[in-house]
Design a protein around this motif. Sequence first.
Motif, PDB file in Angstrom:
ATOM      1  N   GLU A   1       0.848  -1.206   0.000  1.00 57.67           N
ATOM      2  CA  GLU A   1       0.000   0.000   0.000  1.00 57.67           C
ATOM      3  C   GLU A   1       0.878   1.250   0.000  1.00 57.67           C
ATOM      4  OE1 GLU A   1      -3.372   0.604  -0.104  1.00 57.67           O
ATOM      5  OE2 GLU A   1      -3.460  -1.491  -0.724  1.00 57.67           O
TER       6      GLU A   1
ATOM      7  N   TRP B   1      -6.845  -2.236   2.719  1.00 57.23           N
ATOM      8  CA  TRP B   1      -6.614  -2.200   4.167  1.00 57.23           C
ATOM      9  C   TRP B   1      -7.458  -3.241   4.899  1.00 57.23           C
ATOM     10  CZ3 TRP B   1      -2.391  -0.260   6.017  1.00 57.23           C
ATOM     11  CH2 TRP B   1      -1.732   0.755   5.316  1.00 57.23           C
ATOM     12  N   PHE B   2      -8.671  -3.517   4.367  1.00 54.14           N
ATOM     13  CA  PHE B   2      -9.493  -4.576   4.972  1.00 54.14           C
ATOM     14  C   PHE B   2      -8.837  -5.944   4.740  1.00 54.14           C
ATOM     15  CE2 PHE B   2     -13.183  -1.622   5.194  1.00 54.14           C
ATOM     16  CZ  PHE B   2     -13.466  -1.832   6.529  1.00 54.14           C
ATOM     17  N   ALA B   3      -8.228  -6.120   3.576  1.00 53.66           N
ATOM     18  CA  ALA B   3      -7.516  -7.388   3.292  1.00 53.66           C
ATOM     19  C   ALA B   3      -6.369  -7.577   4.278  1.00 53.66           C
ATOM     20  CB  ALA B   3      -6.999  -7.381   1.861  1.00 53.66           C
TER      21      ALA B   3
ATOM     22  N   ASN C   1      -7.142   3.103  -0.366  1.00 55.49           N
ATOM     23  CA  ASN C   1      -7.691   1.850  -0.882  1.00 55.49           C
ATOM     24  C   ASN C   1      -8.276   1.052   0.289  1.00 55.49           C
ATOM     25  OD1 ASN C   1      -8.247  -0.518  -2.151  1.00 55.49           O
ATOM     26  ND2 ASN C   1      -6.121  -1.076  -2.565  1.00 55.49           N
ATOM     27  N   LEU C   2      -9.587   1.258   0.530  1.00 55.64           N
ATOM     28  CA  LEU C   2     -10.222   0.618   1.701  1.00 55.64           C
ATOM     29  C   LEU C   2     -10.189  -0.900   1.619  1.00 55.64           C
ATOM     30  CD1 LEU C   2     -13.377   2.687   2.685  1.00 55.64           C
ATOM     31  CD2 LEU C   2     -11.299   2.300   3.996  1.00 55.64           C
ATOM     32  N   SER C   3     -10.449  -1.445   0.421  1.00 56.73           N
ATOM     33  CA  SER C   3     -10.473  -2.914   0.304  1.00 56.73           C
ATOM     34  C   SER C   3      -9.087  -3.492   0.610  1.00 56.73           C
ATOM     35  CB  SER C   3     -10.942  -3.336  -1.089  1.00 56.73           C
ATOM     36  OG  SER C   3     -10.153  -2.714  -2.072  1.00 56.73           O
TER      37      SER C   3
END
Lengths: 182, 79
Positions: free
Chosen positions: A125, A155-157, A151-153
């Motif tokens: 990231e 950071w969730f990953a 990039n929210l997805s």
Amino acid sequence: MRALGPGSVASLLKIALDCAYVVLLLALGAVAIAAVAIILSLPFITNGPHGAITIDGQVVEVGILLRRWPALEATLLSAGLYVAALVVIINRLRQVFTTLTQGDPFRPENVGRLRVVGLSLIALEVIGYLVRMAVLWLAPEAKGAIQFSVNLSGWFAILAVFVLAEVFREGARLRSDAELTI
Amino acid sequence: MPIRVNLDRILVQRRMSLTELADRVGVTIANLSILKTGKARAIRFSTLDALCRELECQPGDLLRHEPGPPDDDEGMDAG
């Protein structure tokens, strides 16, 4: 569907991981060769026309891009780091997968491997932002095409991988308990 | 582990070898050794039942509690 062996989801994932690993190694090699070739050819680039590329609707002379030192080196270095982080992730996932195919995935070593994957995803990231900054430095004409959004997805990953690492830690502890239960 | 296993003492009292006990209760010698040396984390009721039956004793004769710090269960760090 079978859990292991031919035709299982695991076997398909293993093929995907092996392919991704080979592709990434080739990409890392390509970035390294490109970097060496560009840096070695820099003294020979004259002011004459070398062709042009279109960035975000603007025509930019390639020779001008190649002479933007050290933005070019920074772009190549950050691109190399990005691919290297991907190689680390795929390598660790392949190691985890090897333990799965051996029928014993809940080993203490896999906790460390998943943590390395999580840390590498964080690095990806951050390096992603560095790559964009370097490209913007190299080619300010691309300002409209590059976006600096969170990039929210992604950071969730990363969160999911660290949760999985803890699940594996508990799994490893239960495995050890089961081994020492008489 | 604050739980101590008195298997050694009872085997001597019964004049029985570990191999013979392993044959009688259907547990491998390796596993009985783990139990005897106090390395076991847990014992199944079925194993305890078989041991008590073959050694003609009560669970309390096999196990005793000695106050002390618990084992480090978190020694799983892979680093």
